[in-house]
Design a protein around this motif. Structure first.
Motif, mmCIF file in Angstrom:
data_model
loop_
_atom_site.group_PDB
_atom_site.id
_atom_site.type_symbol
_atom_site.label_atom_id
_atom_site.label_comp_id
_atom_site.label_asym_id
_atom_site.label_seq_id
_atom_site.Cartn_x
_atom_site.Cartn_y
_atom_site.Cartn_z
ATOM 1 N N TRP A 85 5.884 7.764 -0.248
ATOM 2 C CA TRP A 85 4.807 7.645 -0.320
ATOM 3 C C TRP A 85 4.696 9.310 -1.656
ATOM 4 C CZ3 TRP A 85 1.273 7.804 5.081
ATOM 5 C CH2 TRP A 85 1.655 6.402 5.139
ATOM 6 N N PRO A 105 4.181 12.563 0.733
ATOM 7 C CA PRO A 105 4.166 12.554 2.083
ATOM 8 C C PRO A 105 3.117 13.323 3.107
ATOM 9 C CG PRO A 105 5.771 13.630 1.329
ATOM 10 C CD PRO A 105 5.566 13.578 -0.004
ATOM 11 N N PRO A 106 3.141 12.538 4.216
ATOM 12 C CA PRO A 106 2.055 13.584 4.790
ATOM 13 C C PRO A 106 3.273 15.230 5.262
ATOM 14 C CG PRO A 106 3.048 11.792 6.054
ATOM 15 C CD PRO A 106 3.348 11.941 4.781
ATOM 16 N N SER A 150 -8.171 5.547 4.648
ATOM 17 C CA SER A 150 -6.683 6.249 4.093
ATOM 18 C C SER A 150 -5.459 5.401 4.622
ATOM 19 C CB SER A 150 -6.636 8.031 4.533
ATOM 20 O OG SER A 150 -5.629 8.146 4.442
ATOM 21 N N LEU A 151 -4.475 6.012 3.997
ATOM 22 C CA LEU A 151 -2.610 5.405 3.396
ATOM 23 C C LEU A 151 -2.324 5.351 5.362
ATOM 24 C CD1 LEU A 151 -0.517 3.560 3.230
ATOM 25 C CD2 LEU A 151 -0.101 5.690 1.120
ATOM 26 N N ILE A 161 6.604 1.212 4.582
ATOM 27 C CA ILE A 161 7.126 1.894 3.634
ATOM 28 C C ILE A 161 7.394 3.145 3.970
ATOM 29 C CG2 ILE A 161 6.845 2.803 1.478
ATOM 30 C CD1 ILE A 161 4.797 -0.089 0.903
ATOM 31 N N PRO A 162 8.912 3.255 4.481
ATOM 32 C CA PRO A 162 9.150 5.141 4.611
ATOM 33 C C PRO A 162 8.778 5.699 3.626
ATOM 34 C CG PRO A 162 10.821 3.893 3.767
ATOM 35 C CD PRO A 162 9.757 2.674 3.507
ATOM 36 N N HIS A 163 8.217 7.650 4.577
ATOM 37 C CA HIS A 163 7.580 8.314 3.100
ATOM 38 C C HIS A 163 8.426 8.430 1.946
ATOM 39 C CE1 HIS A 163 5.771 10.094 7.480
ATOM 40 N NE2 HIS A 163 4.886 9.286 6.938
ATOM 41 N N ARG A 164 9.576 8.658 2.179
ATOM 42 C CA ARG A 164 10.856 8.598 1.119
ATOM 43 C C ARG A 164 11.640 7.754 1.326
ATOM 44 N NH1 ARG A 164 9.880 13.100 3.301
ATOM 45 N NH2 ARG A 164 8.657 14.916 2.296
ATOM 46 N N SER A 210 6.240 7.009 11.686
ATOM 47 C CA SER A 210 4.766 6.838 10.631
ATOM 48 C C SER A 210 5.880 6.234 9.188
ATOM 49 C CB SER A 210 4.504 8.295 10.829
ATOM 50 O OG SER A 210 3.290 8.465 9.439
ATOM 51 N N ALA A 218 -1.222 13.906 5.973
ATOM 52 C CA ALA A 218 -1.731 12.854 4.669
ATOM 53 C C ALA A 218 -2.905 13.048 4.403
ATOM 54 C CB ALA A 218 -1.419 11.412 4.936
#
Lengths: 360, 360
Positions: free
Chosen positions: A291, A294-295, B246-247, B267-270, B263, A279
């Motif tokens: 995010w 996202p990563p 970093s986040l 807070i989920p990536h999406r 990961s 990320a």
């Protein structure tokens, strides 16, 4: 190297891990299986047969006999850690280049004697930390070195655990104080420590503190432990290693601008491909519910497995020495730094979890 | 609940996070935005307009005025931590159910006063730990509870870091000792601690030890720190939280038989899908060059984001209380345990990284 003859390997002992490295030597384009030595000639014969040694390979009934063979260029030493000092020094004196299984020694003083023997005999020394040679590692290093994408490292966590079975926990050399006295710290923690140093560009921490609650067996050998490593600028590394938990090999490195995560960083999930995720300058959407960005996942493929790449790199360095150059000092320096931190973790456990200062 | 009228929410203050929860209240099928109160009526008016409050929503120029409105069923309290004790107690006395932003209090003694006020007034209390309500969390919990696939938890590591900008580090309430005195430990570490307790079936550790090298600002507020939590049976949890990196929001839980990694667990990536990976009874192939079986990835989808599911759950509990039942005690108990560990981390830092015993 292609025009040169391949480096002829002798294997000292028939440890289980020697099967993996014998295969790697077979796979490496610049190395060849040449000899195996064991205290039992029957074991050596069976080992050579089971591991695709060429028909004319030399089979020896003692380590000395193998080391006395003038046609052996290099030895792979998978012996118990407590025997490294004895056999690595003899091997160096016999002018054999040495691929030395980790952990390299019972302590840094012993390792210094091995290094001294190698240096005074002009032989190459490298330890068996295979993941260092995977192309994924180079890709991850690129990311960690990128001031724009990763920034400066702030914290890193690594772990290596596996669930040893009851037979291992009773009989394996890795739980015996007179053989592999470092237990899980040497067998698994070694990689965690190396990874933390690797991500720190090999800058040693200022202090090392063992976490409370290590688990030791009745003989005092570490079955599970952890530690934190501290640098002057506030950087922190933590790791956990264990024989008592499910197989896990994770690294998470967090910088000022980016984060790296890899699972299976020591042994990849698949032989020919390995992944990691990064990320970089990530934030949230307007309502902080996802995010942005996202990563991202990255896959690195390799034709040769990492241990064959290790043998290739080692053999290449041996070839350079054979053609008149001095040995590459980088690898024993990395081994020594790893051993220094390992020693400090043990010292901290012994001193009731006091911080131990690190001096190179 | 569908036949009942939705729970009418009042928002106490116009904090940034209140925008997210206002949206969540709008999304939740059993809740409705009813009022907002701020010390500034102009801010409250602007907030209501910007956050889709219904045209007939009540706009108040003080917290007291909102709490005096008999039609407000529940309040969301995103005020600075230092103000929780005052306003949560008043809200409870005014018979308002309370969704209280985390960290819940400056210390467990203050939180106990909040709980007491809620209990004696028969109102529901829940803290704002949103990830607890994501269906991924339930799926991960299923895995952790599976004696065959996961076994017994042995170690867990969690981290939550984000890179605050210079303005945040200078002016945000989360770096002010008189507002959110816990700094990164309260804002980010809270989630790490909760996750460690969650994975331990909420069994409190025996001791908590802060890691050395926390970073504090000039006013003594934590910008970065870590700790280890220790259970009697040797289980260890570690976490790291920071405003300076970093986040990252990672959890790795390792059991005797399996490993869980996620990961973005906080807070989920999406917004509508979240992933985690598990490994179970994993070993190596013959030459120890790949994992058999490799870890597997799992994706959990959700129509409603986790904060809307939290509001739905809270509103459902409020509805049950309104129909005559006593409030659900589970949620304040989880808040209290989290606060106990948080307090211990601060105490350990203060006492030079001594272990702090935990007593419920």
């Amino acid at each position: 190297m292609s025009a040169e003859s391949p480096i002829r390997f002798g294997i000292l002992g028939c440890a289980e891990i020697a099967r993996k490295i014998s295969r790697a030597i077979t796979l490496a384009p610049n190395a060849t299986l040449y000899a195996v030595g064991s205290r039992s000639i029957d074991k050596a014969t069976a080992f050579a047969r089971a591991n695709n040694f060429p028909p004319n390979a030399r089979i020896y009934g003692s380590y000395d006999a193998l080391l006395d063979d003038p046609d052996v260029d290099a030895v792979y030493v998978p012996l118990p850690t407590s025997l490294h000092i004895q056999w690595a020094v003899v091997a160096a004196q016999k002018k054999k280049h040495i691929l030395l299984e980790k952990p390299v020694a019972l302590n840094v003083a012993e390792f210094d004697r091995i290094v001294e023997a190698c240096e005074s005999n002009g032989v190459q020394l490298m330890d068996g930390t295979m993941w260092m040679h995977h192309p994924r590692t180079a890709k991850m290093c690129e990311f960690l070195s990128d001031a724009n994408r990763f920034g400066q490292l702030k914290t890193i966590h690594t772990c290596f655990t596996f669930a040893a079975d009851p037979d291992f926990l009773k009989n394996d050399i890795r739980v015996k104080p007179d053989l592999d006295a470092h237990g899980a710290l040497g067998d698994a923690g070694w990689y965690c420590i190396r990874a933390i140093l690797w991500a720190n560009n090999y800058e040693l921490p200022k202090t090392v503190v063992a976490l409370r609650g290590p688990i030791l067996n009745e003989a005092g050998v570490i079955l599970s432990c952890g530690a934190s490593l501290h640098w002057e600028d506030g950087k922190v590394g933590t790791f956990h290693c264990s024989f008592l938990s499910s197989l896990t090999m994770d690294i998470t490195a967090i910088g000022t601008k980016g984060t790296l995560h890899a699972s299976g960083f020591i042994i990849p999930h698949r032989e020919k491909e390995a992944s990691f995720s990064v990320a970089s300058e990530t934030g949230f959407d307007e309502f902080v519910t996802s995010w942005v960005p996202p990563p991202s996942d990255h896959i690195v493929t390799t034709d040769l497995p990492q241990e064959a790449l290790m043998v290739t790199e080692f053999s290449s360095l041996v070839g350079i020495v054979k053609s008149g150059s001095t040995p590459e000092k980088k690898w024993p320096i990395l081994s020594r730094k790893t051993q220094l931190v390992l020693d400090a973790v043990k010292a901290s456990i012994k001193k009731g979890f006091d911080p131990i200062p690190i001096e190179y």
